[in-house]
Motif scaffolding. Sequence first.
Motif, PDB file in Angstrom:
ATOM      1  N   ALA A  92       0.819  -1.216   0.000  1.00 20.52           N
ATOM      2  CA  ALA A  92       0.000   0.000   0.000  1.00 20.52           C
ATOM      3  C   ALA A  92       0.853   1.266   0.000  1.00 20.52           C
ATOM      4  N   SER A  93       2.040   1.208   0.568  1.00 19.27           N
ATOM      5  CA  SER A  93       2.877   2.403   0.674  1.00 19.27           C
ATOM      6  C   SER A  93       3.342   2.909  -0.683  1.00 19.27           C
ATOM      7  N   SER A  94       3.296   2.077  -1.703  1.00 15.16           N
ATOM      8  CA  SER A  94       3.767   2.482  -3.025  1.00 15.16           C
ATOM      9  C   SER A  94       2.640   3.002  -3.920  1.00 15.16           C
ATOM     10  N   VAL A  95       1.410   3.038  -3.417  1.00 13.22           N
ATOM     11  CA  VAL A  95       0.273   3.481  -4.218  1.00 13.22           C
ATOM     12  C   VAL A  95       0.176   5.008  -4.156  1.00 13.22           C
ATOM     13  N   PRO A  96       0.077   5.687  -5.289  1.00 11.64           N
ATOM     14  CA  PRO A  96       0.027   7.158  -5.283  1.00 11.64           C
ATOM     15  C   PRO A  96      -1.330   7.672  -4.830  1.00 11.64           C
ATOM     16  N   PRO A  97      -1.426   8.970  -4.503  1.00 14.28           N
ATOM     17  CA  PRO A  97      -2.720   9.558  -4.126  1.00 14.28           C
ATOM     18  C   PRO A  97      -3.740   9.419  -5.259  1.00 14.28           C
ATOM     19  N   ARG A  98      -5.015   9.441  -4.878  1.00 11.09           N
ATOM     20  CA  ARG A  98      -6.144   9.304  -5.807  1.00 11.09           C
ATOM     21  C   ARG A  98      -6.098   7.994  -6.590  1.00 11.09           C
ATOM     22  N   CYS A  99      -5.464   7.005  -5.996  1.00  7.37           N
ATOM     23  CA  CYS A  99      -5.501   5.647  -6.537  1.00  7.37           C
ATOM     24  C   CYS A  99      -6.016   4.760  -5.420  1.00  7.37           C
ATOM     25  N   ILE A 100      -6.988   3.906  -5.707  1.00 10.18           N
ATOM     26  CA  ILE A 100      -7.627   3.100  -4.672  1.00 10.18           C
ATOM     27  C   ILE A 100      -6.888   1.765  -4.526  1.00 10.18           C
ATOM     28  N   PRO A 101      -6.215   1.535  -3.390  1.00  7.75           N
ATOM     29  CA  PRO A 101      -5.548   0.259  -3.182  1.00  7.75           C
ATOM     30  C   PRO A 101      -6.526  -0.775  -2.634  1.00  7.75           C
ATOM     31  N   VAL A 102      -6.618  -1.922  -3.279  1.00 11.37           N
ATOM     32  CA  VAL A 102      -7.612  -2.937  -2.914  1.00 11.37           C
ATOM     33  C   VAL A 102      -6.935  -4.283  -2.696  1.00 11.37           C
ATOM     34  N   LEU A 103      -7.261  -4.904  -1.593  1.00 10.02           N
ATOM     35  CA  LEU A 103      -6.901  -6.296  -1.346  1.00 10.02           C
ATOM     36  C   LEU A 103      -8.106  -7.156  -1.698  1.00 10.02           C
ATOM     37  N   GLN A 104      -7.934  -8.063  -2.654  1.00  8.72           N
ATOM     38  CA  GLN A 104      -9.031  -8.930  -3.087  1.00  8.72           C
ATOM     39  C   GLN A 104      -9.223 -10.032  -2.041  1.00  8.72           C
ATOM     40  N   LYS A 105     -10.272  -9.890  -1.218  1.00  3.11           N
ATOM     41  CA  LYS A 105     -10.485 -10.839  -0.126  1.00  3.11           C
ATOM     42  C   LYS A 105     -11.902 -11.408  -0.126  1.00  3.11           C
ATOM     43  N   CYS A 106     -12.521 -11.462  -1.296  1.00  6.25           N
ATOM     44  CA  CYS A 106     -13.837 -12.071  -1.429  1.00  6.25           C
ATOM     45  C   CYS A 106     -13.988 -12.586  -2.849  1.00  6.25           C
ATOM     46  N   GLU A 107     -15.013 -13.382  -3.066  1.00  5.30           N
ATOM     47  CA  GLU A 107     -15.242 -13.976  -4.385  1.00  5.30           C
ATOM     48  C   GLU A 107     -16.552 -13.460  -4.966  1.00  5.30           C
ATOM     49  N   LEU A 108     -16.443 -12.721  -6.059  1.00  2.00           N
ATOM     50  CA  LEU A 108     -17.611 -12.300  -6.832  1.00  2.00           C
ATOM     51  C   LEU A 108     -17.299 -12.611  -8.296  1.00  2.00           C
ATOM     52  N   THR A 109     -17.951 -13.595  -8.827  1.00  8.18           N
ATOM     53  CA  THR A 109     -17.655 -14.013 -10.202  1.00  8.18           C
ATOM     54  C   THR A 109     -18.039 -12.953 -11.219  1.00  8.18           C
ATOM     55  N   ALA A 110     -18.996 -12.097 -10.859  1.00  7.39           N
ATOM     56  CA  ALA A 110     -19.417 -10.994 -11.726  1.00  7.39           C
ATOM     57  C   ALA A 110     -20.014  -9.910 -10.831  1.00  7.39           C
ATOM     58  N   PRO A 111     -19.972  -8.648 -11.269  1.00  6.22           N
ATOM     59  CA  PRO A 111     -20.582  -7.584 -10.470  1.00  6.22           C
ATOM     60  C   PRO A 111     -22.064  -7.858 -10.218  1.00  6.22           C
ATOM     61  N   VAL A 112     -22.502  -7.654  -8.994  1.00  5.85           N
ATOM     62  CA  VAL A 112     -23.912  -7.888  -8.665  1.00  5.85           C
ATOM     63  C   VAL A 112     -24.725  -6.663  -9.081  1.00  5.85           C
ATOM     64  N   PRO A 113     -25.998  -6.828  -9.413  1.00 11.25           N
ATOM     65  CA  PRO A 113     -26.822  -5.673  -9.810  1.00 11.25           C
ATOM     66  C   PRO A 113     -26.973  -4.680  -8.664  1.00 11.25           C
ATOM     67  N   TYR A 114     -26.948  -3.413  -8.978  1.00  9.55           N
ATOM     68  CA  TYR A 114     -27.178  -2.386  -7.959  1.00  9.55           C
ATOM     69  C   TYR A 114     -28.603  -2.473  -7.426  1.00  9.55           C
ATOM     70  N   GLY A 115     -28.730  -2.226  -6.119  1.00  5.55           N
ATOM     71  CA  GLY A 115     -30.044  -2.037  -5.525  1.00  5.55           C
ATOM     72  C   GLY A 115     -30.857  -3.276  -5.268  1.00  5.55           C
ATOM     73  N   LEU A 116     -30.272  -4.452  -5.407  1.00 13.55           N
ATOM     74  CA  LEU A 116     -31.002  -5.703  -5.184  1.00 13.55           C
ATOM     75  C   LEU A 116     -30.299  -6.552  -4.138  1.00 13.55           C
TER      76      LEU A 116
END
Length: 348
Positions: free
Chosen positions: A68-92
């Motif tokens: 994370a220390s090497s990620v510049p500002p306005r960049c979102i650092p994400v640790l992939q710690k879940c399984e979603l095979t595809a984006p889920v629909p919003y609002g459901l």
Amino acid sequence: MTHPPLLITMGDAAGIGPEIIAKAFRDAPAEMAGCVVVGDVATLRRAAALLAAPLGLPVAQLAALADASSVPPRCIPVLQKCELTAPVPYGLVSPLAGKAAADCIVWAARAVLAGQASAMVTAPIHKEALAAAGGWVAGFPGHTELLQAEAAAFLGKPVSELPVRMMLANDELKTVLVSIHLSLRHAIAAVTFDNVLQTLRITHQAVGAGLGSSGSRPRIAVAGLNPHAGEGGLFGDEEQAIIAPAIAAARAEGLDVSGPFAPDTVFMRARSTPARPGEFDVVVAMYHDQGLIPVKYLGVEQGVNVTLGLPLVRTSPDHGTAFDIAGSGRADFSSLLAAIRMARRLAH
């Protein structure tokens, strides 16, 4: 980073959690320095795309927290710690989103408990999605209960030996609840001498430790359960039989506790404004809506949910998943930013 990172769980992927996280990284980069998102990379990229940032808002997948220390500002650092095979629909309501949210919470809690991170801030989850996920996830009605179970397991204690409480706070008012996610019928049954006294002890320790009290001996007001705090027994005797004896026991231990007061006026008395300091530092409420409605009425933008009694720092925004506006790009990230500020203050 001079401190261990602060973890932000993405919340329910079908709600506004990913969007408010993305907006915070875009619009408050200095305050988001040292924050790492625990979630799903594709979901965060979808949220970043909603914002139509002029130069784009990159999402970086981290291999480890140390990256994370090497990620510049306005960049979102994400640790992939879940399984979603595809984006889920919003609002459901989605079982996949419920399971993914729970997996992120568990991973983040374990990292904080192990000292790999300083604190955790949780974006909103949807309780129906947790229930729909089934399995072990369905056994927890919300964040508080899940974090309590993880912390108890880490300490090698039964859950019953790690009492926790929910506090909702903003700059004007703080409330702590005797019971949390219970039906009203069960919440009334939870108003016992032991539960009230335990809540007073937890509140005294937490608020006196730096949550904006007037001193190390915070002024605690206690709301009654019944209208007019029972009116001398005319409208119920819980105040006389249960709440007042618990207050007396707390005062005998040296706690600055007053009440029980009429629930329809005590929150006004405790509210602190520039024009009038509050009479109390915090109000202990008997059940969920009694304590949360006054704080949320003052505005969800600056409200913060803090879990008291845990061996880790956890805060969250005081609003839900807002399925009605999810995916529209209209969500306000102010409460998330307030939760991050509170977590930093409590962790350091």
